[in-house]
Design a protein around this motif. Structure first.
Motif, PDB file in Angstrom:
ATOM      1  N   LYS A   1       0.844  -1.195   0.000  1.00 25.49           N
ATOM      2  CA  LYS A   1       0.000   0.000   0.000  1.00 25.49           C
ATOM      3  C   LYS A   1       0.880   1.245   0.000  1.00 25.49           C
ATOM      4  O   LYS A   1       1.842   1.329   0.767  1.00 25.49           O
ATOM      5  CB  LYS A   1      -0.895   0.016   1.239  1.00 25.49           C
ATOM      6  N   ASP A   2       0.542   2.180  -0.843  1.00 22.87           N
ATOM      7  CA  ASP A   2       1.333   3.400  -0.961  1.00 22.87           C
ATOM      8  C   ASP A   2       0.385   4.497  -1.435  1.00 22.87           C
ATOM      9  O   ASP A   2      -0.323   4.319  -2.422  1.00 22.87           O
ATOM     10  CB  ASP A   2       2.448   3.158  -2.003  1.00 22.87           C
ATOM     11  N   PRO A   3       0.362   5.630  -0.717  1.00 21.85           N
ATOM     12  CA  PRO A   3      -0.571   6.700  -1.110  1.00 21.85           C
ATOM     13  C   PRO A   3      -0.301   7.225  -2.521  1.00 21.85           C
ATOM     14  O   PRO A   3      -1.154   7.888  -3.118  1.00 21.85           O
ATOM     15  CB  PRO A   3      -0.335   7.794  -0.057  1.00 21.85           C
ATOM     16  N   ARG A   4       0.890   6.941  -3.080  1.00 20.72           N
ATOM     17  CA  ARG A   4       1.195   7.437  -4.424  1.00 20.72           C
ATOM     18  C   ARG A   4       0.602   6.551  -5.521  1.00 20.72           C
ATOM     19  O   ARG A   4       0.739   6.850  -6.702  1.00 20.72           O
ATOM     20  CB  ARG A   4       2.716   7.521  -4.597  1.00 20.72           C
ATOM     21  N   VAL A   5      -0.038   5.430  -5.132  1.00 21.09           N
ATOM     22  CA  VAL A   5      -0.612   4.542  -6.152  1.00 21.09           C
ATOM     23  C   VAL A   5      -1.923   5.132  -6.658  1.00 21.09           C
ATOM     24  O   VAL A   5      -2.844   5.366  -5.883  1.00 21.09           O
ATOM     25  CB  VAL A   5      -0.866   3.139  -5.570  1.00 21.09           C
ATOM     26  N   ALA A   6      -2.002   5.378  -7.951  1.00 21.07           N
ATOM     27  CA  ALA A   6      -3.243   5.900  -8.520  1.00 21.07           C
ATOM     28  C   ALA A   6      -3.998   4.802  -9.256  1.00 21.07           C
ATOM     29  O   ALA A   6      -5.216   4.856  -9.379  1.00 21.07           O
ATOM     30  CB  ALA A   6      -2.936   7.038  -9.479  1.00 21.07           C
ATOM     31  N   GLN A   7      -3.271   3.829  -9.761  1.00 20.86           N
ATOM     32  CA  GLN A   7      -3.907   2.758 -10.529  1.00 20.86           C
ATOM     33  C   GLN A   7      -3.509   1.420  -9.902  1.00 20.86           C
ATOM     34  O   GLN A   7      -2.404   0.933 -10.113  1.00 20.86           O
ATOM     35  CB  GLN A   7      -3.451   2.825 -11.993  1.00 20.86           C
ATOM     36  N   PRO A   8      -4.391   0.827  -9.098  1.00 20.78           N
ATOM     37  CA  PRO A   8      -4.061  -0.459  -8.482  1.00 20.78           C
ATOM     38  C   PRO A   8      -3.987  -1.574  -9.530  1.00 20.78           C
ATOM     39  O   PRO A   8      -4.589  -1.460 -10.597  1.00 20.78           O
ATOM     40  CB  PRO A   8      -5.238  -0.718  -7.529  1.00 20.78           C
TER      41      PRO A   8
ATOM     42  N   ALA B   1     -10.936   4.375 -21.484  1.00 23.37           N
ATOM     43  CA  ALA B   1     -10.659   3.827 -20.147  1.00 23.37           C
ATOM     44  C   ALA B   1      -9.161   3.589 -19.968  1.00 23.37           C
ATOM     45  O   ALA B   1      -8.606   3.812 -18.879  1.00 23.37           O
ATOM     46  CB  ALA B   1     -11.439   2.529 -19.938  1.00 23.37           C
ATOM     47  N   GLN B   2      -8.488   3.140 -21.031  1.00 17.27           N
ATOM     48  CA  GLN B   2      -7.039   2.924 -20.930  1.00 17.27           C
ATOM     49  C   GLN B   2      -6.306   4.249 -20.722  1.00 17.27           C
ATOM     50  O   GLN B   2      -5.390   4.347 -19.904  1.00 17.27           O
ATOM     51  CB  GLN B   2      -6.518   2.232 -22.197  1.00 17.27           C
ATOM     52  N   ILE B   3      -6.714   5.270 -21.475  1.00 15.28           N
ATOM     53  CA  ILE B   3      -6.053   6.567 -21.337  1.00 15.28           C
ATOM     54  C   ILE B   3      -6.317   7.145 -19.946  1.00 15.28           C
ATOM     55  O   ILE B   3      -5.422   7.680 -19.294  1.00 15.28           O
ATOM     56  CB  ILE B   3      -6.529   7.533 -22.440  1.00 15.28           C
ATOM     57  N   LEU B   4      -7.554   7.017 -19.473  1.00 13.93           N
ATOM     58  CA  LEU B   4      -7.884   7.527 -18.139  1.00 13.93           C
ATOM     59  C   LEU B   4      -7.076   6.810 -17.065  1.00 13.93           C
ATOM     60  O   LEU B   4      -6.616   7.431 -16.100  1.00 13.93           O
ATOM     61  CB  LEU B   4      -9.389   7.377 -17.872  1.00 13.93           C
ATOM     62  N   SER B   5      -6.867   5.507 -17.244  1.00  9.99           N
ATOM     63  CA  SER B   5      -6.042   4.758 -16.295  1.00  9.99           C
ATOM     64  C   SER B   5      -4.629   5.334 -16.261  1.00  9.99           C
ATOM     65  O   SER B   5      -4.036   5.529 -15.195  1.00  9.99           O
ATOM     66  CB  SER B   5      -6.031   3.280 -16.695  1.00  9.99           C
ATOM     67  N   GLY B   6      -4.092   5.620 -17.447  1.00  9.04           N
ATOM     68  CA  GLY B   6      -2.759   6.222 -17.522  1.00  9.04           C
ATOM     69  C   GLY B   6      -2.723   7.605 -16.901  1.00  9.04           C
ATOM     70  O   GLY B   6      -1.783   7.961 -16.186  1.00  9.04           O
ATOM     71  N   LEU B   7      -3.767   8.390 -17.147  1.00  8.32           N
ATOM     72  CA  LEU B   7      -3.807   9.753 -16.584  1.00  8.32           C
ATOM     73  C   LEU B   7      -3.870   9.717 -15.059  1.00  8.32           C
ATOM     74  O   LEU B   7      -3.275  10.563 -14.385  1.00  8.32           O
ATOM     75  CB  LEU B   7      -5.008  10.520 -17.143  1.00  8.32           C
ATOM     76  N   ARG B   8      -4.584   8.723 -14.534  1.00  7.33           N
ATOM     77  CA  ARG B   8      -4.640   8.613 -13.075  1.00  7.33           C
ATOM     78  C   ARG B   8      -3.256   8.316 -12.519  1.00  7.33           C
ATOM     79  O   ARG B   8      -2.839   8.889 -11.509  1.00  7.33           O
ATOM     80  CB  ARG B   8      -5.642   7.525 -12.659  1.00  7.33           C
ATOM     81  N   SER B   9      -2.512   7.436 -13.191  1.00  9.51           N
ATOM     82  CA  SER B   9      -1.143   7.158 -12.739  1.00  9.51           C
ATOM     83  C   SER B   9      -0.264   8.395 -12.848  1.00  9.51           C
ATOM     84  O   SER B   9       0.558   8.672 -11.974  1.00  9.51           O
ATOM     85  CB  SER B   9      -0.529   6.024 -13.557  1.00  9.51           C
ATOM     86  N   ASP B  10      -0.432   9.152 -13.935  1.00 11.67           N
ATOM     87  CA  ASP B  10       0.382  10.357 -14.120  1.00 11.67           C
ATOM     88  C   ASP B  10       0.182  11.352 -12.986  1.00 11.67           C
ATOM     89  O   ASP B  10       1.070  12.129 -12.654  1.00 11.67           O
ATOM     90  CB  ASP B  10       0.013  11.059 -15.440  1.00 11.67           C
ATOM     91  N   GLN B  11      -1.024  11.340 -12.396  1.00 10.81           N
ATOM     92  CA  GLN B  11      -1.327  12.332 -11.362  1.00 10.81           C
ATOM     93  C   GLN B  11      -0.458  12.193 -10.133  1.00 10.81           C
ATOM     94  O   GLN B  11      -0.284  13.142  -9.385  1.00 10.81           O
ATOM     95  CB  GLN B  11      -2.790  12.224 -10.943  1.00 10.81           C
ATOM     96  N   THR B  12       0.085  10.986  -9.908  1.00 14.85           N
ATOM     97  CA  THR B  12       0.952  10.810  -8.745  1.00 14.85           C
ATOM     98  C   THR B  12       2.383  10.467  -9.174  1.00 14.85           C
ATOM     99  O   THR B  12       3.139   9.905  -8.404  1.00 14.85           O
ATOM    100  CB  THR B  12       0.414   9.709  -7.813  1.00 14.85           C
ATOM    101  N   ASP B  13       2.729  10.795 -10.411  1.00 16.91           N
ATOM    102  CA  ASP B  13       4.104  10.599 -10.869  1.00 16.91           C
ATOM    103  C   ASP B  13       4.812  11.948 -10.809  1.00 16.91           C
ATOM    104  O   ASP B  13       4.414  12.889 -11.501  1.00 16.91           O
ATOM    105  CB  ASP B  13       4.086  10.053 -12.306  1.00 16.91           C
ATOM    106  N   PRO B  14       5.859  12.062  -9.966  1.00 14.48           N
ATOM    107  CA  PRO B  14       6.482  13.381  -9.785  1.00 14.48           C
ATOM    108  C   PRO B  14       6.993  13.994 -11.100  1.00 14.48           C
ATOM    109  O   PRO B  14       6.928  15.214 -11.266  1.00 14.48           O
ATOM    110  CB  PRO B  14       7.626  13.116  -8.801  1.00 14.48           C
ATOM    111  N   ASN B  15       7.477  13.172 -12.009  1.00 10.23           N
ATOM    112  CA  ASN B  15       7.959  13.722 -13.284  1.00 10.23           C
ATOM    113  C   ASN B  15       6.819  14.332 -14.081  1.00 10.23           C
ATOM    114  O   ASN B  15       6.958  15.400 -14.692  1.00 10.23           O
ATOM    115  CB  ASN B  15       8.641  12.639 -14.103  1.00 10.23           C
TER     116      ASN B  15
END
Lengths: 446, 434
Positions: A259-266, B142-156
């Motif tokens: 678990k990590d708060p930085r995970v956006a896509q489980p 849905a695939q793009i949205l999944s990627g965008l959600r990941s981008d939201q917590t990627d510092p880069n």
């Protein structure tokens, strides 16, 4: 349109239209001191890639010094008795070339890409640092800061990488593959001069190295230069043997949640302990590779058909098999659930789909299409001779021979659907598996 | 095969002796122009098609439409749904890759000689008759949205988004070409069709081909594939103004290593000083281990694993960018060193030795990049989009060698602006306030 294409596909499957000349222009020989040499000739551009691969990687590290193989790789760019720190890369750059290095579980490799007429200089310098590395305490301190920042960048800043570390650590009960290549932070912080030098002296020697030269060269010229620069380095009879601790029988399925708060896509990942490609016995590995392609290789793969298109429970499914490995490797499945689908539902759907795949057997059309793509890939691969060189370097440091590398395409083509199902039944056993959930926090029912 | 009009070959330019590559300009009977390198040693061809415009063609309230469209092109065409289409393509062992960047949409194709005609038929159907089925639209969204959600917590990604917003404001460059979770969520099939109509047209098309194909074969292929495209697409947006103030902005994010993106306005590719700036950048931060910043920040102080700077000349604006990452307690020192090096280069310039070393490297390394059919096809299309002449490759090293120390140092004083340098830092940096 569809009819015409279907017809051509049938023709392609039936007749060996793809050229059979897949074999690259490869020459191999061994120097008197035991250093293996692979030369792959490609005269399309006057460029050469010069690589030295050492048969040592992170899985060969002494206990308690994780990260030392990679740390040494960094320090190899400091000085030697005759080169100042940084002068190696500086000289490559001054000759219009690029250089770098990489470390994995089973190998450490150094390379330069440069105009073909500069090959001799590259060999001279690489042979020099095989024996004459010279380090100061300041080099150690500064570069340790660099590798710690590298760990920050690659791993600690990335929850997916941290999750992957936990998966491997749970997968291997006794083998060095349990330990990350970059090292555990608390051990990296303590790596010192003694650790570095003993690792260097125990592992860096011509009889533990493979020279791979690709590009615009003549094998005889490479041989003469290799004898002149590498051939004069005495073999080290005490070079470390790779008698690594092996896995006991694995008898209990493991589960973990990270678990990590930085995970956006489980997502859900499952790894199974799996046999690797062994010299002279690559058939099971070939079946596993095709299994990974059939299950999760692309849009038309079984898991994507079932889970993405039909059930719409995932946005992505994949299967992976890393066959080139000195010791037992893994076969991995991964599913990324669609919005509103829980990790448990995604995992159950994945398990059901794999069970259905095994029960139904391999669809021959699917297998034929993959084999056609593999034959074509051999043609496309000839456009990237450095990639071919890397393939040989990885294979030869992972226990395979040149003959194994060259036999691999035909072994893949000979695999039958029944053999793939048999390999799936043999390897996809929960007792040898780890199932991991990567999560933000406790899952909320949506 | 009977031909009515001969394919025209206007120019044949040989590269210098170090690379036996000949670029021909080919004009098809239907009037489509391409650059070609014939190389029959391996029985396949790499074909690069690029359409100027890219994600910047999105309407402001339809951000992400071009990107979504480019992801849907391969999801069914003609009478084939997505899965049938994927099987056809696999059976031919060809690959078509689609990419949408700020300034272009590209199709990179690779196919064997033995089934070239079938592959081109399939690619023609792909380009002219994409289906954009509702279920495919929803699935790819849905695939793009999944990627965008990941981008939201990627510092880069966070750093890139924040820097772009500050640098470009409301211009399309100021937001993510993939769109936002909100904008992508609202896109419909009609938006995808509109994006398709805006992108694919002959007035913005650039083509490169490398491999086992003759000029005449390529001419016929171009007409099959592209002659029926509409003449014009959507107008390209206006230029962007780069308005980012100097200073530091911090985006609080709980992660052990701070990620920094830094930069200010840059220099256009067609500026007469571009080569001087290019060499300057190599010395300051572009040249790998040898660069001043790599030496100062990594080699001497161990503050980072990597630091690099880049001239980013886009079609509609140019910036000079750099990136670095250091643990939260050391990023402040890295920022200080970078600022000092920026100022030192601006006021003192570079030395003759640094200039000479940079020229040796840049001219020597140039041929190394022509290493594969796909790479060469991409380079040739890039050259055409930048309006470079077909003999550019043969003259490029002369242009590098012609730059003088005075020019580099004048450009250093004009381009580098230590006070104007903005740092966007994502993390929990100690000793830095945004």
């Amino acid at each position: 349109m569809v009819r015409a294409l279907a017809l051509s596909a049938a023709l392609l499957a039936a007749s060996p239209l793809i050229a059979k000349e897949g074999h690259e222009a490869v020459t191999t020989f061994t120097l008197d001191n035991g250093m293996d040499v692979v030369v792959i000739e490609d005269n399309r551009a006057p460029v050469v890639q010069h690589m030295v691969w050492y048969r040592v990687g992170s899985a060969d590290e002494p206990a308690g010094t994780s990260g030392i193989a990679h740390f040494l790789e960094h320090l190899m760019f400091k000085g030697t008795d005759t080169l100042a720190p940084g002068e190696f890369s500086g000289t490559v750059a001054a000759n219009g070339g690029n250089d770098n290095a990489f470390t994995s579980y089973d190998y450490t490799a150094y390379f330069q890409r440069v105009a073909a007429d500069r090959l001799e200089l590259m060999m001279q310098m690489e042979a020099d640092r095989m024996r004459n590395l010279s380090l100061t305490e300041e080099d150690i301190t500064t570069e340790r800061g660099v590798i710690l920042e590298e760990r920050n960048q690659r791993t600690d800043n990335n929850p997916r990488a941290l999750f992957g570390e936990q998966m491997s650590a749970a997968q291997y009960l006794n083998h060095g593959y349990a330990v990350p290549i970059i090292g555990w932070r608390h051990e990296m912080e303590t790596l010192g001069m003694e650790d570095v030098l003993s690792f260097y002296q125990n592992n860096y020697a011509p009889n533990n190295a493979i020279l791979v030269v690709t590009g615009d060269v003549k094998p005889n010229d490479v041989k003469a230069l290799a004898e002149q620069y590498y051939g004069v380095i005495p073999a080290n009879p005490d070079v470390s043997r790779r008698d690594r601790a092996q896995e006991p029988p694995q008898t209990a399925a493991r589960r973990l949640t990270y678990k990590d708060p930085r995970v956006a896509q489980p997502y859900v990942q499952r790894s199974y302990l799996a046999p690797e490609r062994d010299p002279g016995a690559q058939e099971t590995a070939a079946a596993l590779y095709l299994l990974s392609e059939l299950l999760g290789g692309g849009t038309t793969s079984y898991l994507n058909e079932k889970l993405q298109f039909e059930q719409q429970k995932v946005v992505y499914a994949g299967a992976f098999y890393r066959g080139v490995s000195l010791d037992d490797t893994t076969f991995d499945l991964l599913v990324v659930p669609a919005q509103g689908v829980s990790l448990q539902e995604a995992e159950d759907a994945m398990d059901q789909a794999v069970a259905d795949f095994i029960a139904e057997g391999v669809n021959q059309d699917d297998l034929d299409r993959i084999k056609m793509q593999l034959r074509a890939a051999q043609i496309y691969a000839r456009d990237n001779v450095d990639g071919i060189g890397n393939r040989y370097g990885r294979a030869l440091t992972s226990g395979l021979t040149v003959e194994d590398v060259q036999a691999w395409p035909d072994i893949l083509q000979a695999v039958t659907g029944d053999e793939i199902i048999a390999a799936a039944r043999e390897v996809l056993q929960l007792e040898t598996s780890v199932t991991g959930w990567l999560m933000k926090d406790d899952e909320v029912t949506q | 095969m009977k031909r009515i009009f001969a394919t025209l070959i206007a120019f044949v330019i040989a590269l210098p002796a170090w690379a036996a590559i000949e670029i021909k300009e080919v004009t098809s009977p239907g009037g489509i122009t391409a650059w070609l390198v014939e190389d029959h040693s391996i029985p396949f061809t790499a074909l690069e098609l690029r359409f100027r415009g890219g994600t910047s063609l999105d309407d402001p309230d339809k951000r992400g439409a071009v990107y979504l469209m480019s992801g849907l092109i391969e999801e069914g065409a003609g009478d084939m749904d997505a899965r049938t289409y994927a099987r056809e393509l696999e059976a031919l062992a060809a690959s078509f890759q689609y990419d949408a960047s700020d300034d272009s949409v590209s199709i990179s194709a690779q196919f064997l000689t033995e089934n070239r005609d079938e592959v081109i038929d399939l690619l023609r159907t792909t380009i002219h008759e994409p289906r954009f089925d509702e279920d495919a639209v929803e699935r790819v969204k849905a695939q793009i949205l999944s990627g965008l959600r990941s981008d939201q917590t990627d510092p880069n990604d966070i750093a890139g988004r924040n820097f772009a917003r500050m640098a470009y404001g409301d211009h399309p460059y100021g937001s993510e070409g993939k769109g936002s979770i909100e904008s992508v969520g609202a896109l419909t099939r009609d938006d995808v069709v509109a994006a398709y109509d805006s992108v694919f047209a002959k007035d913005r098309l650039y083509v490169g081909a490398v491999g086992d194909i003759t000029a005449e074969e390529l001419g016929a292929l171009l007409d099959t594939l592209l002659a029926d495209l509409p003449e014009t697409g959507k107008p390209i947006p206006e230029r962007a103004e780069v308005n980012i103030p100097g200073g530091v902005s911090v985006v609080e994010f709980d992660t052990p290593q701070s990620v920094a993106l830094f930069g200010h306005a840059g220099i256009d590719r067609d500026d007469p000083d571009f080569f001087a700036a290019f060499i300057l950048n190599h010395i300051l931060g572009g040249g790998g281990f040898e660069s001043r910043l790599m030496q100062e920040v990594r080699e001497k102080r161990g503050l980072t694993y990597g630091i690099a700077t880049y001239l980013v000349p886009k079609d509609l604006a140019s910036v000079y960018l750099g990136s670095v990452s250091s643990s939260n307690d050391r990023i402040a020192e890295a920022v200080e060193v970078i600022r000092a090096e920026w100022a030192r280069a601006a006021t003192e310039g570079v030395t003759q030795k640094e200039l000479d070393d940079a020229k040796t490297y840049l001219t020597g390394a140039y041929p190394l990049r022509f290493d594969g059919n796909g790479r060469i096809a991409g380079i040739m299309v890039g050259m055409q989009m930048e309006n470079l002449p077909i003999d550019y490759i043969a003259t490029r090293n002369d242009k590098v060698n012609a730059v003088t120390l005075e020019e580099v140092n004048r450009v250093a004083s004009e381009l580098l602006n230590p006070e104007g340098l903005h740092f966007t830092i994502v993390g929990k940096p100690e000793g830095l306030d945004g």
